[in-house]
Scaffold this motif. Structure first.
Motif, PDB file in Angstrom:
ATOM      1  N   ILE A  12       0.867  -1.178   0.000  1.00  0.00           N
ATOM      2  CA  ILE A  12       0.000   0.000   0.000  1.00  0.00           C
ATOM      3  C   ILE A  12       0.899   1.221   0.000  1.00  0.00           C
ATOM      4  O   ILE A  12       1.865   1.302   0.767  1.00  0.00           O
ATOM      5  CB  ILE A  12      -0.916   0.021   1.238  1.00  0.00           C
ATOM      6  CG1 ILE A  12      -1.788  -1.237   1.269  1.00  0.00           C
ATOM      7  CG2 ILE A  12      -1.783   1.270   1.260  1.00  0.00           C
ATOM      8  CD1 ILE A  12      -2.592  -1.391   2.549  1.00  0.00           C
ATOM      9  N   GLU A  13       0.572   2.163  -0.873  1.00  0.00           N
ATOM     10  CA  GLU A  13       1.374   3.386  -0.927  1.00  0.00           C
ATOM     11  C   GLU A  13       0.467   4.605  -0.815  1.00  0.00           C
ATOM     12  O   GLU A  13      -0.713   4.543  -1.160  1.00  0.00           O
ATOM     13  CB  GLU A  13       2.192   3.454  -2.216  1.00  0.00           C
ATOM     14  CG  GLU A  13       1.376   3.404  -3.493  1.00  0.00           C
ATOM     15  CD  GLU A  13       2.244   3.388  -4.743  1.00  0.00           C
ATOM     16  OE1 GLU A  13       3.342   2.805  -4.690  1.00  0.00           O
ATOM     17  OE2 GLU A  13       1.821   3.945  -5.772  1.00  0.00           O
ATOM     18  N   GLU A  14       1.009   5.683  -0.313  1.00  0.00           N
ATOM     19  CA  GLU A  14       0.241   6.925  -0.217  1.00  0.00           C
ATOM     20  C   GLU A  14       1.162   8.120  -0.354  1.00  0.00           C
ATOM     21  O   GLU A  14       2.226   8.181   0.276  1.00  0.00           O
ATOM     22  CB  GLU A  14      -0.524   6.995   1.112  1.00  0.00           C
ATOM     23  CG  GLU A  14      -1.393   8.228   1.211  1.00  0.00           C
ATOM     24  CD  GLU A  14      -2.426   8.138   2.334  1.00  0.00           C
ATOM     25  OE1 GLU A  14      -3.154   9.132   2.525  1.00  0.00           O
ATOM     26  OE2 GLU A  14      -2.486   7.101   3.021  1.00  0.00           O
ATOM     27  N   ASN A  15       0.737   9.067  -1.181  1.00  0.00           N
ATOM     28  CA  ASN A  15       1.441  10.339  -1.359  1.00  0.00           C
ATOM     29  C   ASN A  15       0.442  11.461  -1.133  1.00  0.00           C
ATOM     30  O   ASN A  15      -0.486  11.641  -1.914  1.00  0.00           O
ATOM     31  CB  ASN A  15       2.015  10.450  -2.776  1.00  0.00           C
ATOM     32  CG  ASN A  15       3.041   9.385  -3.061  1.00  0.00           C
ATOM     33  OD1 ASN A  15       4.146   9.407  -2.525  1.00  0.00           O
ATOM     34  ND2 ASN A  15       2.693   8.424  -3.904  1.00  0.00           N
ATOM     35  N   GLN A  16       0.624  12.214  -0.066  1.00  0.00           N
ATOM     36  CA  GLN A  16      -0.295  13.288   0.289  1.00  0.00           C
ATOM     37  C   GLN A  16       0.154  14.632  -0.286  1.00  0.00           C
ATOM     38  O   GLN A  16       1.346  14.851  -0.519  1.00  0.00           O
ATOM     39  CB  GLN A  16      -0.387  13.404   1.808  1.00  0.00           C
ATOM     40  CG  GLN A  16      -1.278  12.370   2.456  1.00  0.00           C
ATOM     41  CD  GLN A  16      -2.719  12.832   2.533  1.00  0.00           C
ATOM     42  OE1 GLN A  16      -3.023  14.022   2.604  1.00  0.00           O
ATOM     43  NE2 GLN A  16      -3.635  11.868   2.515  1.00  0.00           N
ATOM     44  N   GLN A  17      -0.810  15.524  -0.497  1.00  0.00           N
ATOM     45  CA  GLN A  17      -0.461  16.914  -0.813  1.00  0.00           C
ATOM     46  C   GLN A  17      -0.154  17.697   0.453  1.00  0.00           C
ATOM     47  O   GLN A  17       0.532  18.722   0.402  1.00  0.00           O
ATOM     48  CB  GLN A  17      -1.627  17.602  -1.545  1.00  0.00           C
ATOM     49  CG  GLN A  17      -1.845  17.154  -2.967  1.00  0.00           C
ATOM     50  CD  GLN A  17      -2.737  18.120  -3.722  1.00  0.00           C
ATOM     51  OE1 GLN A  17      -2.608  19.341  -3.584  1.00  0.00           O
ATOM     52  NE2 GLN A  17      -3.628  17.586  -4.535  1.00  0.00           N
ATOM     53  N   ARG A  18      -0.665  17.230   1.589  1.00  0.00           N
ATOM     54  CA  ARG A  18      -0.568  17.974   2.841  1.00  0.00           C
ATOM     55  C   ARG A  18       0.694  17.631   3.620  1.00  0.00           C
ATOM     56  O   ARG A  18       1.098  16.482   3.693  1.00  0.00           O
ATOM     57  CB  ARG A  18      -1.768  17.697   3.732  1.00  0.00           C
ATOM     58  CG  ARG A  18      -3.096  18.200   3.194  1.00  0.00           C
ATOM     59  CD  ARG A  18      -4.224  17.859   4.179  1.00  0.00           C
ATOM     60  NE  ARG A  18      -5.488  18.437   3.771  1.00  0.00           N
ATOM     61  CZ  ARG A  18      -6.381  17.814   3.010  1.00  0.00           C
ATOM     62  NH1 ARG A  18      -6.126  16.583   2.588  1.00  0.00           N
ATOM     63  NH2 ARG A  18      -7.519  18.398   2.690  1.00  0.00           N
ATOM     64  N   ALA A  19       1.276  18.644   4.241  1.00  0.00           N
ATOM     65  CA  ALA A  19       2.304  18.444   5.258  1.00  0.00           C
ATOM     66  C   ALA A  19       1.625  18.676   6.602  1.00  0.00           C
ATOM     67  O   ALA A  19       1.375  19.826   6.996  1.00  0.00           O
ATOM     68  CB  ALA A  19       3.469  19.404   5.056  1.00  0.00           C
TER      69      ALA A  19
END
Length: 532
Positions: free
Chosen positions: A446-453
């Motif tokens: 499972i991978e995830e790349n968020q726009q939020r910091a």
């Protein structure tokens, strides 16, 4: 004879929010009937717990980092090959009714900013990105709410392989697309009373994003999607009887905001909703959970938006009751569609599938909605597969092999007798005659790349998770810590073993397996054209 496919997809729907997955409260007799007559996968996981990228994976059988829609806000490239493309090539009639979300829906600017140029350098106006891209072209504005404000706007067909589309994007009674145009035509007075600014607050509810809609259940998007699906099936049987079909019936619920219509609003009582055992005090919460606790305690939580937040026990109970109402509404509409399938005689040659794009924390560790916390309620989804002969009450099969959202399109294509294209990363779970095939997976990536910091991270959050038969390991791109849970001994993921001396060996083993899984899911398309 090649089978038809009827694919039901819900939005933000946990696996354990169905009767057939052990929930003793929510009433889902029609979905449960599909499970009784088919195969119920107990360990189905997303490729990513975020809408757009996982819908891209469901369409392409490829990880988000490979198919191109790596996060919300990045549309699926139009050159991506989908299972609908391949079905169409082999003579299938394909259609999507309901939510698509393969492109951006909202007009707000991105949260992720372009990195600043190094001092003393100039940024190119012609080549600002590392590859040539057309994602700012009108072809990638087809699902935007602003585009649908133009009465003449239509999707360019075929759309990601779907030859016909009836669109109902967004959520709750704030949806737009073909549904809103229908409402404006048939009920113009109600079309002026939609959304949170017109919704009626129930004095018995304190939850944010919860209001009584002015729509009844027959005007609400869920009914419209079922009704349009029924009409499409009847038309197909009447006018294309010798052509196989693939219909995706995609519901925007049970996603927040919580606005179940009519009788579904108070069908379940908040006080009857059990709280998650993960609310029990843990010895030490991971830093990202503590960050959310601190944010809510100081009154800074963003409870009216899209991202996750820490909720009070009363809020969780209310949200759960309203979510159950939305789920039962969906179940009733699935019953309508299935009845039409039977009346038309199409059920005798139709594979029926039920799944969701991702789950919802909805009270796990006191948190609601979704984000880069890969607890089971968020990353585990329902997945039911019913073969055409699956009407026997005692025919249910339960499978506990590890499967991924990537495996859904691979299974559809194989069942249709079509080979997956080079670069497909899914494992077919059924052969061309419907006999079961084991996934062969010893782990799910499972991978995830968020726009939020946020959550205490200085840069936009990136997570890579490996789930094995027994463990869940999560590694964060901007942290010296991680997560490691023994899912057999600790199913509620309360005891983080990342720094436990007794877990040093298994952590090292899982980290190596994670690296191998990342290499296994590297892109293999296009194929080489020469030796060198």
């Amino acid at each position: 004879m090649r089978p038809n496919f009827l694919i039901f997809i819900t939005d933000q729907h946990r696996a354990d929010h169905l009767g057939c997955y052990g929930n003793p409260i929510v009433r889902t007799p029609n979905i449960d009937a599909l499970a009784r007559g088919g195969v119920c996968f107990d360990r189905a996981y997303v490729a990513t717990p975020v809408c757009m990228p996982n819908r891209g994976s469901i369409m392409t059988s490829r990880m988000p980092s490979i198919h191109g829609a790596r996060s919300n806000g990045v549309p699926l490239p139009l050159e991506a090959v989908t299972f609908a493309d391949l079905l169409g090539e082999f003579g299938y009639r394909t259609a999507l009714v309901g939510k698509s979300h393969l492109q951006n829906m909202e007009d707000a600017p991105p949260l992720l900013k372009t990195p600043e140029s190094r001092a003393g350098t100039q940024r190119s106006g012609t080549f600002p990105e590392a590859r040539r891209s057309t994602i700012d072209d009108p072809a990638y504005c087809q699902e935007l709410k602003a585009s649908w404000a133009d009465p003449a706007h239509r999707l360019t067909l075929p759309y990601y392989g779907f030859q016909e589309v009836v669109l109902c994007n967004s959520h709750a009674d704030e949806c737009f697309g073909d549904w809103l145009r229908w409402l404006q035509r048939e009920h113009p007075e109600l079309a002026q009373r939609l959304g949170r600014e017109h919704g009626v607050r129930d004095p018995d509810f304190v939850s944010p994003q919860a209001w009584r809609t002015h729509l009844d259940e027959f005007q609400y998007p869920t009914h419209f999607i079922a009704d349009q699906s029924q009409k499409w099936i009847r038309d197909h049987v009447a006018n294309h009887p010798d052509q196989p079909f693939a219909l995706m019936c995609s519901f925007p619920d049970p996603h927040h905001p919580w606005t179940p219509p009519g009788r579904y609003w108070d069908m379940y009582r908040p006080e009857d909703m059990p709280l998650s055992p993960s609310l029990l005090p843990a010895e030490e919460h991971p830093p990202h959970v503590r960050w959310l606790m601190d944010e809510r305690n100081r009154g800074a939580a963003k409870v009216d938006g899209q991202r996750l937040f820490m909720a009070t026990p009363r809020e969780i109970q209310e949200m759960s009751a309203l979510t159950y109402g939305m789920i039962t509404n969906i179940d009733d509409r699935i019953g309508m569609v299935m009845e039409t399938l039977r009346e038309c005689g199409a059920d005798r040659n139709t594979v029926v599938i039920f799944t969701s794009d991702h789950g919802d924390l909805l009270g796990d560790h006191g948190i609601v909605l979704k984000g880069p916390l890969h607890y089971q309620g968020l990353v585990r989804v329902p997945f039911i597969w019913r073969e055409p002969d699956g009407d026997g009450a005692d025919a249910q099969v339960r499978r506990d092999d590890l499967v991924s959202s990537l495996d859904l399109p691979a299974s559809i294509l194989t069942r249709a007798g079509i080979a997956s294209p080079n670069g497909s990363q899914g494992k077919p779970l059924f052969d061309p005659v419907g006999a079961p095939l084991g996934s062969g997976r010893d782990a799910v990536l499972i991978e995830e790349n968020q726009q939020r910091a946020y959550l205490g991270f200085e840069t936009p959050v990136k997570v890579r998770t490996l789930i094995t038969e027994r463990h869940r390991l999560s590694v964060f791109g901007d942290a010296q810590w991680g997560e490691l849970y023994d899912l057999q001994q600790d199913p509620h993921e309360l005891d983080n073993l990342w720094d436990a001396p007794a877990a040093i060996g298994i952590k090292a083993e899982l980290l190596q397996r994670l690296v191998c899984a990342l290499m296994e899911h590297a892109d293999s398309s296009p194929s080489p054209t020469r030796i060198a």
